[in-house]
Structure formats: structure tokens, C-alpha cells
Design a protein around this motif. Structure first.
Motif, mmCIF file in Angstrom:
data_model
loop_
_atom_site.group_PDB
_atom_site.id
_atom_site.type_symbol
_atom_site.label_atom_id
_atom_site.label_comp_id
_atom_site.label_asym_id
_atom_site.label_seq_id
_atom_site.Cartn_x
_atom_site.Cartn_y
_atom_site.Cartn_z
ATOM 1 N N HIS A 1 26.899 41.834 37.554
ATOM 2 C CA HIS A 1 28.336 41.581 37.685
ATOM 3 C C HIS A 1 29.160 42.869 37.558
ATOM 4 O O HIS A 1 30.195 43.019 38.213
ATOM 5 N N ASP A 2 28.712 43.793 36.737
ATOM 6 C CA ASP A 2 29.486 45.014 36.465
ATOM 7 C C ASP A 2 29.623 45.941 37.669
ATOM 8 O O ASP A 2 30.367 46.913 37.604
ATOM 9 N N THR A 3 28.934 45.659 38.755
ATOM 10 C CA THR A 3 29.090 46.496 39.951
ATOM 11 C C THR A 3 30.524 46.448 40.477
ATOM 12 O O THR A 3 30.939 47.357 41.186
ATOM 13 N N ILE A 4 31.277 45.420 40.111
ATOM 14 C CA ILE A 4 32.668 45.342 40.551
ATOM 15 C C ILE A 4 33.541 46.408 39.896
ATOM 16 O O ILE A 4 34.692 46.591 40.281
ATOM 17 N N THR B 1 47.219 39.700 45.059
ATOM 18 C CA THR B 1 47.474 40.325 43.758
ATOM 19 C C THR B 1 46.162 40.465 42.983
ATOM 20 O O THR B 1 45.172 39.798 43.290
ATOM 21 N N LEU B 2 46.180 41.332 41.994
ATOM 22 C CA LEU B 2 44.993 41.579 41.184
ATOM 23 C C LEU B 2 44.491 40.266 40.582
ATOM 24 O O LEU B 2 45.241 39.533 39.945
ATOM 25 N N HIS B 3 43.232 39.966 40.799
ATOM 26 C CA HIS B 3 42.626 38.706 40.372
ATOM 27 C C HIS B 3 42.582 38.623 38.846
ATOM 28 O O HIS B 3 42.211 39.580 38.171
ATOM 29 N N GLY B 4 42.963 37.473 38.296
ATOM 30 C CA GLY B 4 42.970 37.273 36.851
ATOM 31 C C GLY B 4 41.595 37.437 36.217
ATOM 32 O O GLY B 4 41.458 37.967 35.115
ATOM 33 N N GLY B 5 40.563 37.001 36.900
ATOM 34 C CA GLY B 5 39.206 37.167 36.391
ATOM 35 C C GLY B 5 38.806 38.629 36.344
ATOM 36 O O GLY B 5 38.083 39.064 35.445
ATOM 37 N N TYR B 6 39.281 39.401 37.302
ATOM 38 C CA TYR B 6 39.004 40.842 37.308
ATOM 39 C C TYR B 6 39.710 41.508 36.135
ATOM 40 O O TYR B 6 39.154 42.391 35.484
ATOM 41 N N ILE B 7 40.937 41.059 35.857
ATOM 42 C CA ILE B 7 41.670 41.591 34.699
ATOM 43 C C ILE B 7 40.882 41.312 33.421
ATOM 44 O O ILE B 7 40.710 42.191 32.583
ATOM 45 N N ALA B 8 40.372 40.086 33.262
ATOM 46 C CA ALA B 8 39.599 39.737 32.071
ATOM 47 C C ALA B 8 38.340 40.605 31.968
ATOM 48 O O ALA B 8 37.962 41.044 30.872
ATOM 49 N N THR B 9 37.704 40.874 33.082
ATOM 50 C CA THR B 9 36.524 41.749 33.079
ATOM 51 C C THR B 9 36.907 43.160 32.656
ATOM 52 O O THR B 9 36.201 43.791 31.853
ATOM 53 N N LEU B 10 38.021 43.672 33.175
ATOM 54 C CA LEU B 10 38.488 45.005 32.771
ATOM 55 C C LEU B 10 38.725 45.061 31.263
ATOM 56 O O LEU B 10 38.322 46.022 30.599
ATOM 57 N N VAL B 11 39.365 44.035 30.723
ATOM 58 C CA VAL B 11 39.626 43.985 29.281
ATOM 59 C C VAL B 11 38.304 44.007 28.512
ATOM 60 O O VAL B 11 38.125 44.790 27.576
ATOM 61 N N ASP B 12 37.376 43.155 28.905
ATOM 62 C CA ASP B 12 36.082 43.061 28.227
ATOM 63 C C ASP B 12 35.365 44.410 28.219
ATOM 64 O O ASP B 12 34.911 44.890 27.174
#
Length: 173
Positions: free
Chosen positions: A52-55, A86-97
Motif C-alpha cells: 500500500h505504501d507505494t502510493i 480534490t485530495l482523497h480523504g483516505g490518502y490524507i489519513a495515510t499521510l497522517v499515519d
């Protein structure tokens, strides 16, 4: 509150039963002082793992401090957006994590960990073409729990996109 406490205790019991595995990604990185090169190396290992982290391949670490802070930047492309552009909410959560976890590696109390709780407040959409900054700080790192905060904002205007808190169970091998 009680549910969170029970989750923390359950997570702690689960993690203390895990046996050290030399193949685990973070084992060779713990117990050494982390600078921007070390933290960037961890991020690259995560990306190279192929999951998953390849994103995160376009995320750039721009600053790391030994007090447990990490700053990263990202130019938002099509692959980071939802159907509304717009920036995907799930992508934002991944960035935070990920960025808060990297901030913990820069903290003197660094250790392997698992997420106990992650809370994101979405404040303003970021669009394709925007550059965003992700700033993560370690608020407190105790014996078994670390509390981290994160803010994401548009670089050009400094407008907040999201704020977040992240609690991680940490352990030493």
C-alpha cells in the motif's frame, strides 16, 4: 474513554506476544539517531516493499528534527485525488499515519509501534496542482504509548486542509 483504554491494553498484550523478526521493516532502524537521510531511507524502504505504501512515492521529506518532528511535501497529482478532483480523504489519513510514524522515529524514544487511534479532521479541500505540507510532531512519548499531532496545509496559502492526532503503542525489542 473506557473503550480506548481497553483497546490500548489489548493492543499492548498482542504486541508483547510478538516475537522479534529480523525481516521486519523497522528492526534495523531502531535505536539509532534519525536525521533526514535516515527517515527518508525508512520511507523509501516502505515504498520499495511494494504494498500500500507505494502510493507515497511522490512524498518528499524536507525536514526532520531530533525532538520528534518531521515535515514532508507533496505536489497533488491526479493519482492523489477523488472523483471531485480534490485530495482523497483516505490518502490524507495515510499521510497522517506514515508521517507521524516517521516523526516518532526521529524522537529519542523511538520504537516500533502499531496504531491505537487515528483521528483526522478535514477542514478544506486541496485540489490537483496544489502543493501541500505535512507537519508531524511528537507531543509525548511514554513507556508504551506515543501521542502525535499532524497538520496538513496548502503551501502557497498556508490554509489548513486537515488536522489530526495519532496514538501509537510502542515497544522495545
Amino acid at each position: 474513554m473506557l473503550g480506548t483504554y481497553l483497546l490500548c491494553v489489548s493492543t499492548a498484550r498482542l504486541c508483547t506476544k510478538l516475537k522479534p523478526n529480523p525481516e521486519r521493516l523497522y528492526c534495523k532502524f531502531s535505536q539509532q539517531k534519525m536525521d533526514i537521510k535516515g527517515v527518508s531511507g525508512i520511507l523509501q524502504k516502505m515504498i520499495d516493499h511494494g504494498g500500500h505504501d507505494t502510493i507515497l512515492k511522490k512524498v518528499q521529506i524536507v525536514e526532520v528534527k531530533d525532538d520528534g518532528t518531521c515535515k514532508a511535501e507533496l505536489h497533488i497529482d491526479q493519482e492523489h485525488t477523488n472523483i471531485f478532483g480534490t485530495l482523497h480523504g483516505g490518502y490524507i489519513a495515510t499521510l497522517v499515519d506514515i508521517i507521524t510514524s516517521l516523526a516518532l522515529f526521529a524522537h529519542p524514544r523511538q520504537g516500533k509501534g502499531v496504531s491505537v487511534n487515528l483521528n483526522v479532521s478535514y477542514l478544506k479541500p486541496a485540489k490537483k496542482g496544489d502543493d501541500i505540507v505535512i507537519e508531524a510532531t511528537t507531543s509525548k512519548a511514554g513507556r508504551t504509548l506515543a501521542y502525535l499531532d499532524c497538520k496538513i496545509y496548502i503551501k502557497q496559502s498556508c490554509e489548513l486542509v486537515a488536522t489530526a492526532s495519532h496514538c501509537k503503542f510502542i515497544r522495545e525489542d
